[in-house]
Design a protein around this motif. Structure first.
Motif, PDB file in Angstrom:
ATOM      1  N   ASP A  72     -11.343  47.885  38.681  1.00 41.80           N
ATOM      2  CA  ASP A  72     -12.594  47.430  39.318  1.00 41.80           C
ATOM      3  C   ASP A  72     -13.108  46.203  38.596  1.00 41.80           C
ATOM      4  O   ASP A  72     -13.855  46.309  37.657  1.00 41.80           O
ATOM      5  CB  ASP A  72     -13.614  48.569  39.284  1.00 41.80           C
ATOM      6  CG  ASP A  72     -14.898  48.206  39.989  1.00 41.80           C
ATOM      7  OD1 ASP A  72     -14.959  47.136  40.629  1.00 41.80           O
ATOM      8  OD2 ASP A  72     -15.857  48.984  39.886  1.00 41.80           O
ATOM      9  N   MET A  73     -12.759  44.981  39.047  1.00 43.45           N
ATOM     10  CA  MET A  73     -11.850  44.768  40.137  1.00 43.45           C
ATOM     11  C   MET A  73     -11.054  43.501  39.921  1.00 43.45           C
ATOM     12  O   MET A  73     -10.822  42.735  40.832  1.00 43.45           O
ATOM     13  CB  MET A  73     -12.606  44.737  41.466  1.00 43.45           C
ATOM     14  CG  MET A  73     -13.623  43.615  41.528  1.00 43.45           C
ATOM     15  SD  MET A  73     -14.222  43.386  43.205  1.00 43.45           S
ATOM     16  CE  MET A  73     -12.766  42.707  43.993  1.00 43.45           C
ATOM     17  N   GLU A 112     -12.482  45.495  46.549  1.00 38.29           N
ATOM     18  CA  GLU A 112     -12.802  46.626  45.671  1.00 38.29           C
ATOM     19  C   GLU A 112     -11.732  47.708  45.785  1.00 38.29           C
ATOM     20  O   GLU A 112     -11.186  47.935  46.869  1.00 38.29           O
ATOM     21  CB  GLU A 112     -14.142  47.250  46.088  1.00 38.29           C
ATOM     22  CG  GLU A 112     -15.368  46.462  45.704  1.00 38.29           C
ATOM     23  CD  GLU A 112     -15.740  46.605  44.238  1.00 38.29           C
ATOM     24  OE1 GLU A 112     -15.178  47.491  43.553  1.00 38.29           O
ATOM     25  OE2 GLU A 112     -16.574  45.817  43.777  1.00 38.29           O
ATOM     26  N   HIS A 160     -15.644  40.339  42.377  1.00 37.80           N
ATOM     27  CA  HIS A 160     -16.643  40.050  41.333  1.00 37.80           C
ATOM     28  C   HIS A 160     -15.971  39.907  39.981  1.00 37.80           C
ATOM     29  O   HIS A 160     -14.926  40.512  39.729  1.00 37.80           O
ATOM     30  CB  HIS A 160     -17.764  41.088  41.312  1.00 37.80           C
ATOM     31  CG  HIS A 160     -17.329  42.505  41.039  1.00 37.80           C
ATOM     32  ND1 HIS A 160     -17.146  42.996  39.771  1.00 37.80           N
ATOM     33  CD2 HIS A 160     -17.056  43.542  41.874  1.00 37.80           C
ATOM     34  CE1 HIS A 160     -16.791  44.277  39.831  1.00 37.80           C
ATOM     35  NE2 HIS A 160     -16.721  44.629  41.104  1.00 37.80           N
ATOM     36  N   GLU A 186     -22.113  42.055  40.071  1.00 43.58           N
ATOM     37  CA  GLU A 186     -21.971  43.081  41.112  1.00 43.58           C
ATOM     38  C   GLU A 186     -22.372  44.442  40.560  1.00 43.58           C
ATOM     39  O   GLU A 186     -22.870  45.289  41.281  1.00 43.58           O
ATOM     40  CB  GLU A 186     -20.524  43.117  41.620  1.00 43.58           C
ATOM     41  CG  GLU A 186     -20.344  43.902  42.899  1.00 43.58           C
ATOM     42  CD  GLU A 186     -20.096  45.383  42.694  1.00 43.58           C
ATOM     43  OE1 GLU A 186     -20.208  46.145  43.658  1.00 43.58           O
ATOM     44  OE2 GLU A 186     -19.788  45.805  41.537  1.00 43.58           O
ATOM     45  N   GLU A 187     -22.153  44.637  39.261  1.00 47.56           N
ATOM     46  CA  GLU A 187     -22.416  45.942  38.653  1.00 47.56           C
ATOM     47  C   GLU A 187     -23.896  46.123  38.307  1.00 47.56           C
ATOM     48  O   GLU A 187     -24.300  47.199  37.883  1.00 47.56           O
ATOM     49  CB  GLU A 187     -21.561  46.115  37.377  1.00 47.56           C
ATOM     50  CG  GLU A 187     -20.062  45.902  37.582  1.00 47.56           C
ATOM     51  CD  GLU A 187     -19.397  47.005  38.409  1.00 47.56           C
ATOM     52  OE1 GLU A 187     -20.108  47.913  38.883  1.00 47.56           O
ATOM     53  OE2 GLU A 187     -18.168  46.932  38.587  1.00 47.56           O
TER      54      GLU A 187
HETATM   55 ZN    ZN Z   1     -16.370  46.624  41.736  1.00 52.46          ZN
END
Ligand code: ZN
Length: 302
Positions: A123-124, A183, A90, A157-158
């Motif tokens: 991350d990431m 990840e 991501h 993604e977060e």
């Molecule tokens: Zn992540």
């Protein structure tokens, strides 16, 4: 022992480039801040550029304005298996918070004592760059793969996972046979993952003054009964499915318990509704449909 072919591919990994590219990507802030007009697009453009340089077929899909997914495909040899291995990453990062609290500026990607400091280095963006460099090494080595390699660099993604949902909706996931999620997992290789179900149950009664409970129906008691049943269901699931080698035991956890569901809570008002959110974690062998049915049946009986 590595084969000659594996050694050949690895010889095309430029370690300095992995570090340099990670720095470049970390230096592109990709925190989602709509109020400031900031999101993943500049980072996604950077990824797209690298993929094009490598010679991949690329797709740039706008999920919502400013928030794209980037997809790259390295095609396997003609007459191959037709299978696809995906590298997933991501482009968004979580907020840096108060930047003055950082020892090194959050988007500087400074390297100190062999460690890179920056929001997203771990991350990431590091993982995403590693995937890009792996595909680049495969492409440059000229090795003939039996199937395709697909890189998906998704947005959000977060947050709400809009990127990967869009990826699935567009049909990309249909062609993926296996995936490597890049990840960070504290340098562990994770080969299994728990499933998740989030279930919301609402008990509806009849509001009444706390001094005159018989004029209403209290929604707290049926919820209390349901919670006891959920604990029994959890124990039964653990008995039936045991412990998974890597994932441990399944669980059914009430995480939010709210009553009243709407409006002001008051000492002397019996709430009309009580709700619970169950955070259910599954291990292989469990059936989400069966668990949903069991919860429905328990609610009906109560
Ligand atoms: Zn992540």
């Amino acid at each position: 022992m590595l084969t000659d072919l594996e050694r050949k591919v690895l010889s095309f990994v430029d370690e300095d480039e992995v570090v340099r590219w990670t720095q470049e990507l970390v230096r592109i802030p990709s925190v989602y801040r709509p109020e400031k007009g900031e999101a993943e697009e500049p980072a996604a453009r950077w990824v797209e550029k690298r993929l094009k340089e490598i010679g991949l077929e690329t797709h740039f899909e706008i999920v919502v304005p400013g928030r794209p997914n980037v997809i790259g495909i390295l095609h396997g040899a003609e007459g191959g298996s037709g299978k696809t291995l995906m590298f997933e990453g991501h482009t968004d990062v979580v907020t840096e918070g108060d930047a003055s609290q950082w020892t090194y500026p959050p988007f500087s990607a400074q390297i100190v004592d062999g460690k890179m400091y920056g929001r997203g280095a771990n991350d990431m963006k590091g993982g995403l760059v590693a995937a890009i460099c792996a595909i680049k090494a495969l492409a440059q080595s000229g090795v003939k793969l039996g199937g395709d390699i697909l890189l998906g660099a998704v947005c959000d993604e977060e947050g709400h996972m809009l990127g990967i949902k869009h990826f699935v909706e567009q049909g990309w996931a249909d062609r993926v046979d296996a995936a490597i999620i890049c990840e960070p997992e504290e340098n562990h290789l994770c080969i299994s993952q728990k499933g998740v179900m989030w279930v919301r149950v609402v008990a509806t009664g009849k509001m009444a003054h706390g001094a005159m409970p018989l004029t209403g129906v209290n929604s707290a008691y049926p919820m209390a009964a349901l919670l006891v049943r959920m604990r029994e269901l959890e124990a039964e699931q653990i008995r039936t499915h045991g412990k998974h080698e890597f994932l441990g035991q399944p669980s059914i956890t009430p995480t939010i318990l709210r009553s009243p569901v709407h409006g002001e809570p008051q000492n002397n008002v019996m709430p009309e509704q009580t709700e619970v959110i169950l955070d259910i974690r599954l291990i292989p062998g469990q059936s989400p449909e069966e668990i949903a049915d069991r919860i429905r049946a328990a609610a009906d009986e109560i």
